[in-house]
Design a protein around this motif. Sequence first.
Motif, PDB file in Angstrom:
ATOM      1  N   LEU A  90       0.848  -1.381   0.016  1.00  0.00           N
ATOM      2  CA  LEU A  90       0.372  -0.171  -0.203  1.00  0.00           C
ATOM      3  C   LEU A  90       0.682   1.664   0.374  1.00  0.00           C
ATOM      4  O   LEU A  90       0.280   2.389  -0.276  1.00  0.00           O
ATOM      5  CB  LEU A  90      -1.133  -0.329   0.815  1.00  0.00           C
ATOM      6  CG  LEU A  90      -2.026  -1.326   1.344  1.00  0.00           C
ATOM      7  CD1 LEU A  90      -2.457  -1.032   2.269  1.00  0.00           C
ATOM      8  CD2 LEU A  90      -2.751  -0.801   0.201  1.00  0.00           C
ATOM      9  N   LEU A  91       1.749   0.537   0.561  1.00  0.00           N
ATOM     10  CA  LEU A  91       2.746   2.228   1.037  1.00  0.00           C
ATOM     11  C   LEU A  91       3.831   2.777  -0.056  1.00  0.00           C
ATOM     12  O   LEU A  91       3.776   3.512  -1.431  1.00  0.00           O
ATOM     13  CB  LEU A  91       3.985   2.056   1.672  1.00  0.00           C
ATOM     14  CG  LEU A  91       3.489   3.052   2.995  1.00  0.00           C
ATOM     15  CD1 LEU A  91       4.776   2.274   3.927  1.00  0.00           C
ATOM     16  CD2 LEU A  91       3.247   3.951   3.981  1.00  0.00           C
ATOM     17  N   ALA A  96       3.619   5.999  -5.571  1.00  0.00           N
ATOM     18  CA  ALA A  96       3.966   6.306  -7.157  1.00  0.00           C
ATOM     19  C   ALA A  96       2.716   6.871  -7.884  1.00  0.00           C
ATOM     20  O   ALA A  96       2.762   7.290  -8.953  1.00  0.00           O
ATOM     21  CB  ALA A  96       3.381   4.664  -7.752  1.00  0.00           C
ATOM     22  N   ALA A  97       1.419   6.852  -6.885  1.00  0.00           N
ATOM     23  CA  ALA A  97       0.885   7.526  -7.303  1.00  0.00           C
ATOM     24  C   ALA A  97       0.650   9.678  -7.934  1.00  0.00           C
ATOM     25  O   ALA A  97       0.421   9.488  -8.996  1.00  0.00           O
ATOM     26  CB  ALA A  97      -0.698   7.636  -6.046  1.00  0.00           C
ATOM     27  N   PRO A  98       1.757   9.674  -7.029  1.00  0.00           N
ATOM     28  CA  PRO A  98       1.746  11.178  -6.995  1.00  0.00           C
ATOM     29  C   PRO A  98       2.516  10.956  -8.547  1.00  0.00           C
ATOM     30  O   PRO A  98       2.401  12.157  -9.316  1.00  0.00           O
ATOM     31  CB  PRO A  98       2.581  11.490  -6.118  1.00  0.00           C
ATOM     32  CG  PRO A  98       2.207  10.736  -4.841  1.00  0.00           C
ATOM     33  CD  PRO A  98       2.067   9.155  -5.156  1.00  0.00           C
ATOM     34  N   SER A 151      10.185   4.674  10.675  1.00  0.00           N
ATOM     35  CA  SER A 151       8.592   4.160  10.760  1.00  0.00           C
ATOM     36  C   SER A 151       8.369   5.490  10.361  1.00  0.00           C
ATOM     37  O   SER A 151       7.493   5.915   9.115  1.00  0.00           O
ATOM     38  CB  SER A 151       7.865   3.475  10.989  1.00  0.00           C
ATOM     39  OG  SER A 151       7.993   2.085  11.414  1.00  0.00           O
ATOM     40  N   GLY A 152       8.364   6.762  11.384  1.00  0.00           N
ATOM     41  CA  GLY A 152       8.348   7.840  10.772  1.00  0.00           C
ATOM     42  C   GLY A 152       9.054   8.914   9.574  1.00  0.00           C
ATOM     43  O   GLY A 152       7.691   9.385   8.414  1.00  0.00           O
ATOM     44  N   VAL A 153      10.102   8.478   9.279  1.00  0.00           N
ATOM     45  CA  VAL A 153      11.204   9.044   8.042  1.00  0.00           C
ATOM     46  C   VAL A 153       9.861   8.357   6.668  1.00  0.00           C
ATOM     47  O   VAL A 153       9.560   8.912   5.610  1.00  0.00           O
ATOM     48  CB  VAL A 153      12.057   8.734   8.021  1.00  0.00           C
ATOM     49  CG1 VAL A 153      12.229   8.514   6.271  1.00  0.00           C
ATOM     50  CG2 VAL A 153      12.560   9.508   9.419  1.00  0.00           C
ATOM     51  N   VAL A 154       9.192   7.152   7.012  1.00  0.00           N
ATOM     52  CA  VAL A 154       8.679   6.677   5.700  1.00  0.00           C
ATOM     53  C   VAL A 154       7.516   7.069   6.048  1.00  0.00           C
ATOM     54  O   VAL A 154       6.405   7.849   4.720  1.00  0.00           O
ATOM     55  CB  VAL A 154       8.497   5.351   5.562  1.00  0.00           C
ATOM     56  CG1 VAL A 154       7.693   4.616   4.990  1.00  0.00           C
ATOM     57  CG2 VAL A 154       9.683   4.185   6.078  1.00  0.00           C
ATOM     58  N   TYR A 155       6.426   7.341   6.278  1.00  0.00           N
ATOM     59  CA  TYR A 155       5.411   7.931   6.711  1.00  0.00           C
ATOM     60  C   TYR A 155       5.670   9.584   6.079  1.00  0.00           C
ATOM     61  O   TYR A 155       4.388   9.634   4.850  1.00  0.00           O
ATOM     62  CB  TYR A 155       4.805   8.023   7.828  1.00  0.00           C
ATOM     63  CG  TYR A 155       4.094   6.654   8.405  1.00  0.00           C
ATOM     64  CD1 TYR A 155       3.211   5.723   7.254  1.00  0.00           C
ATOM     65  CD2 TYR A 155       3.901   6.391   9.721  1.00  0.00           C
ATOM     66  CE1 TYR A 155       2.682   4.298   7.801  1.00  0.00           C
ATOM     67  CE2 TYR A 155       3.844   4.952   9.598  1.00  0.00           C
ATOM     68  CZ  TYR A 155       2.811   3.831   8.809  1.00  0.00           C
ATOM     69  OH  TYR A 155       2.836   3.040   8.865  1.00  0.00           O
TER      70      TYR A 155
END
Length: 206
Positions: A90-91, A96-98, A151-155
């Motif tokens: 999902l991430l 990819a969407a932008p 995890s925070g950086v990825v989000y």
Amino acid sequence: MLLRQQQIWALTQPGHDHVLQVPITIGPLVLRVGLLIAVPLVAGFAMLRGFLPEPGRTVAALVAGSATVAAVLELILADGLDLPRQAVPLLLVALAAPMFLVLSRDPRFEVGRAVVRRLAPWVFSATALLAFVEFARAFGAGGVLPVLLRSGVVYALVALAWFTVWRPAGRRVRLLVHIEAAVLANAALAASAYGLVLTLPLLSAT
């Protein structure tokens, strides 16, 4: 000739003063260098966007692509993340969407681009909130601190990728979004740098 061979043999023996030993493997080091380039680029754009004209296609693609690359590098380098394994696809789709919105110009995908534009504020707000929660939990986290920081950086990178393609309407909304993105960018930059420092001893041991 015999003396030359003896010199070469002596230089290659363990413990010789002239032997160069590199304790860091090249693969992880290259990935970390890429991370150190991509994250500041994305963070710098988020902090300066309020003072610059709306980005063109090239700039938007560069920033969104850098956010995507940085997030993928974080996923590769992380020993663990505070999210279920099922959430990783999902991430990747969210990253990819932008890029799809920036690069696609095919009229057949106009409906899809319109959907992505409508989703932009919601995805940005939701992932930014997740990033702030992870950063807040990192205070006093002890042994799981690197996991929460990564995890925070990825989000945060997912949120900032969507921030690149968001065109907020209204002066007040635009101001609030720019402030939120700037704070998030600073937090992501600091967390990424600190997380890298925490992993340097592990790199030296490999």
